[in-house]
Motif scaffolding. Sequence first.
Motif, PDB file in Angstrom:
ATOM      1  N   ARG A   1      -3.013   5.676  -1.282  1.00 27.21           N
ATOM      2  CA  ARG A   1      -3.758   4.729  -0.435  1.00 27.21           C
ATOM      3  C   ARG A   1      -5.230   4.708  -0.819  1.00 27.21           C
ATOM      4  O   ARG A   1      -5.855   3.652  -0.860  1.00 27.21           O
ATOM      5  CB  ARG A   1      -3.600   5.106   1.037  1.00 27.21           C
ATOM      6  CG  ARG A   1      -2.318   4.618   1.648  1.00 27.21           C
ATOM      7  CD  ARG A   1      -2.367   4.640   3.170  1.00 27.21           C
ATOM      8  NE  ARG A   1      -2.845   5.904   3.740  1.00 27.21           N
ATOM      9  CZ  ARG A   1      -2.068   6.908   4.114  1.00 27.21           C
ATOM     10  NH1 ARG A   1      -0.770   6.815   3.999  1.00 27.21           N
ATOM     11  NH2 ARG A   1      -2.601   8.003   4.615  1.00 27.21           N
ATOM     12  N   SER A   2      -5.793   5.875  -1.117  1.00 31.11           N
ATOM     13  CA  SER A   2      -7.208   5.954  -1.512  1.00 31.11           C
ATOM     14  C   SER A   2      -7.442   5.169  -2.798  1.00 31.11           C
ATOM     15  O   SER A   2      -8.403   4.386  -2.906  1.00 31.11           O
ATOM     16  CB  SER A   2      -7.629   7.404  -1.719  1.00 31.11           C
ATOM     17  OG  SER A   2      -7.594   8.099  -0.524  1.00 31.11           O
ATOM     18  N   LEU A   3      -6.565   5.357  -3.770  1.00 28.76           N
ATOM     19  CA  LEU A   3      -6.688   4.634  -5.029  1.00 28.76           C
ATOM     20  C   LEU A   3      -6.490   3.132  -4.809  1.00 28.76           C
ATOM     21  O   LEU A   3      -7.221   2.306  -5.346  1.00 28.76           O
ATOM     22  CB  LEU A   3      -5.684   5.170  -6.054  1.00 28.76           C
ATOM     23  CG  LEU A   3      -5.719   4.520  -7.430  1.00 28.76           C
ATOM     24  CD1 LEU A   3      -7.091   4.722  -8.086  1.00 28.76           C
ATOM     25  CD2 LEU A   3      -4.615   5.079  -8.315  1.00 28.76           C
ATOM     26  N   TYR A   4      -5.506   2.789  -4.006  1.00 24.78           N
ATOM     27  CA  TYR A   4      -5.204   1.391  -3.686  1.00 24.78           C
ATOM     28  C   TYR A   4      -6.430   0.710  -3.076  1.00 24.78           C
ATOM     29  O   TYR A   4      -6.799  -0.400  -3.452  1.00 24.78           O
ATOM     30  CB  TYR A   4      -4.012   1.352  -2.727  1.00 24.78           C
ATOM     31  CG  TYR A   4      -3.460  -0.015  -2.448  1.00 24.78           C
ATOM     32  CD1 TYR A   4      -2.465  -0.562  -3.249  1.00 24.78           C
ATOM     33  CD2 TYR A   4      -3.895  -0.758  -1.349  1.00 24.78           C
ATOM     34  CE1 TYR A   4      -1.930  -1.807  -2.974  1.00 24.78           C
ATOM     35  CE2 TYR A   4      -3.384  -2.006  -1.075  1.00 24.78           C
ATOM     36  CZ  TYR A   4      -2.393  -2.537  -1.882  1.00 24.78           C
ATOM     37  OH  TYR A   4      -1.877  -3.777  -1.611  1.00 24.78           O
ATOM     38  N   GLN A   5      -7.067   1.407  -2.124  1.00 24.39           N
ATOM     39  CA  GLN A   5      -8.239   0.836  -1.462  1.00 24.39           C
ATOM     40  C   GLN A   5      -9.445   0.802  -2.390  1.00 24.39           C
ATOM     41  O   GLN A   5     -10.218  -0.148  -2.390  1.00 24.39           O
ATOM     42  CB  GLN A   5      -8.547   1.630  -0.194  1.00 24.39           C
ATOM     43  CG  GLN A   5      -7.513   1.415   0.880  1.00 24.39           C
ATOM     44  CD  GLN A   5      -7.660   2.391   2.032  1.00 24.39           C
ATOM     45  OE1 GLN A   5      -8.480   3.312   1.990  1.00 24.39           O
ATOM     46  NE2 GLN A   5      -6.843   2.206   3.077  1.00 24.39           N
ATOM     47  N   ARG A   6      -9.600   1.838  -3.217  1.00 23.57           N
ATOM     48  CA  ARG A   6     -10.740   1.876  -4.132  1.00 23.57           C
ATOM     49  C   ARG A   6     -10.646   0.756  -5.165  1.00 23.57           C
ATOM     50  O   ARG A   6     -11.647   0.137  -5.532  1.00 23.57           O
ATOM     51  CB  ARG A   6     -10.837   3.229  -4.822  1.00 23.57           C
ATOM     52  CG  ARG A   6     -12.046   3.341  -5.745  1.00 23.57           C
ATOM     53  CD  ARG A   6     -12.236   4.742  -6.252  1.00 23.57           C
ATOM     54  NE  ARG A   6     -12.551   5.683  -5.180  1.00 23.57           N
ATOM     55  CZ  ARG A   6     -13.776   5.978  -4.768  1.00 23.57           C
ATOM     56  NH1 ARG A   6     -14.803   5.420  -5.333  1.00 23.57           N
ATOM     57  NH2 ARG A   6     -13.984   6.850  -3.821  1.00 23.57           N
ATOM     58  N   LEU A   7      -9.439   0.480  -5.637  1.00 17.14           N
ATOM     59  CA  LEU A   7      -9.239  -0.594  -6.621  1.00 17.14           C
ATOM     60  C   LEU A   7      -9.225  -1.982  -5.981  1.00 17.14           C
ATOM     61  O   LEU A   7      -9.226  -2.983  -6.684  1.00 17.14           O
ATOM     62  CB  LEU A   7      -7.925  -0.363  -7.388  1.00 17.14           C
ATOM     63  CG  LEU A   7      -7.873   0.864  -8.285  1.00 17.14           C
ATOM     64  CD1 LEU A   7      -6.488   1.024  -8.884  1.00 17.14           C
ATOM     65  CD2 LEU A   7      -8.912   0.774  -9.385  1.00 17.14           C
ATOM     66  N   GLU A   8      -9.205  -2.003  -4.653  1.00 13.94           N
ATOM     67  CA  GLU A   8      -9.201  -3.264  -3.902  1.00 13.94           C
ATOM     68  C   GLU A   8      -8.089  -4.191  -4.381  1.00 13.94           C
ATOM     69  O   GLU A   8      -8.287  -5.387  -4.591  1.00 13.94           O
ATOM     70  CB  GLU A   8     -10.556  -3.951  -3.997  1.00 13.94           C
ATOM     71  CG  GLU A   8     -11.686  -3.144  -3.417  1.00 13.94           C
ATOM     72  CD  GLU A   8     -13.036  -3.814  -3.569  1.00 13.94           C
ATOM     73  OE1 GLU A   8     -13.098  -4.979  -4.004  1.00 13.94           O
ATOM     74  OE2 GLU A   8     -14.033  -3.164  -3.244  1.00 13.94           O
TER      75      GLU A   8
ATOM     76  N   GLU B   1       0.853  -1.193   0.000  1.00 12.30           N
ATOM     77  CA  GLU B   1       0.000   0.000   0.000  1.00 12.30           C
ATOM     78  C   GLU B   1       0.894   1.250   0.000  1.00 12.30           C
ATOM     79  O   GLU B   1       1.839   1.341   0.774  1.00 12.30           O
ATOM     80  CB  GLU B   1      -0.904  -0.010   1.237  1.00 12.30           C
ATOM     81  CG  GLU B   1      -1.974   1.041   1.203  1.00 12.30           C
ATOM     82  CD  GLU B   1      -2.991   0.867   2.324  1.00 12.30           C
ATOM     83  OE1 GLU B   1      -3.426   1.889   2.869  1.00 12.30           O
ATOM     84  OE2 GLU B   1      -3.343  -0.284   2.617  1.00 12.30           O
TER      85      GLU B   1
END
Length: 133
Positions: A63-70, A56
Amino acid sequence: DDLRASYQIVDTIEYDPLALDRSRDRLCTLSKEIIILDQILGYLDEALEMMEIPPEPPEQAGRSLYQRLEISGMRDQLTRRVKDVKKILTGSQRNLDLLREKVEVESQKKTFQMNLELEKNTKQLCALQVSNG
């Protein structure tokens, strides 16, 4: 569904003279397709084994993109889908085996019927020859 259509063709072997050849052709085509799908599935499985999940990112936007893309759960989801497709492919292979057996049984029936007809015609020819001569 190709297997279902193939079963329908096999059901017509008894009265359709071309159905046996068509069903054998379809068996070959379906076998080739299943082999290709199995190879593709092997490549996907191998790629998933080699796939590394990136860590991450430290910055907030990353981090936001990482979490949004799962991204962290993507590999597990893909692995489950590959297992599901393997199960479906195994079922298709079993159905193809059953279809192959059914074609073989119908082929043997057809050969038996032809032999009976040939025997009947031979007896009739012999009876005609005896009566004429």
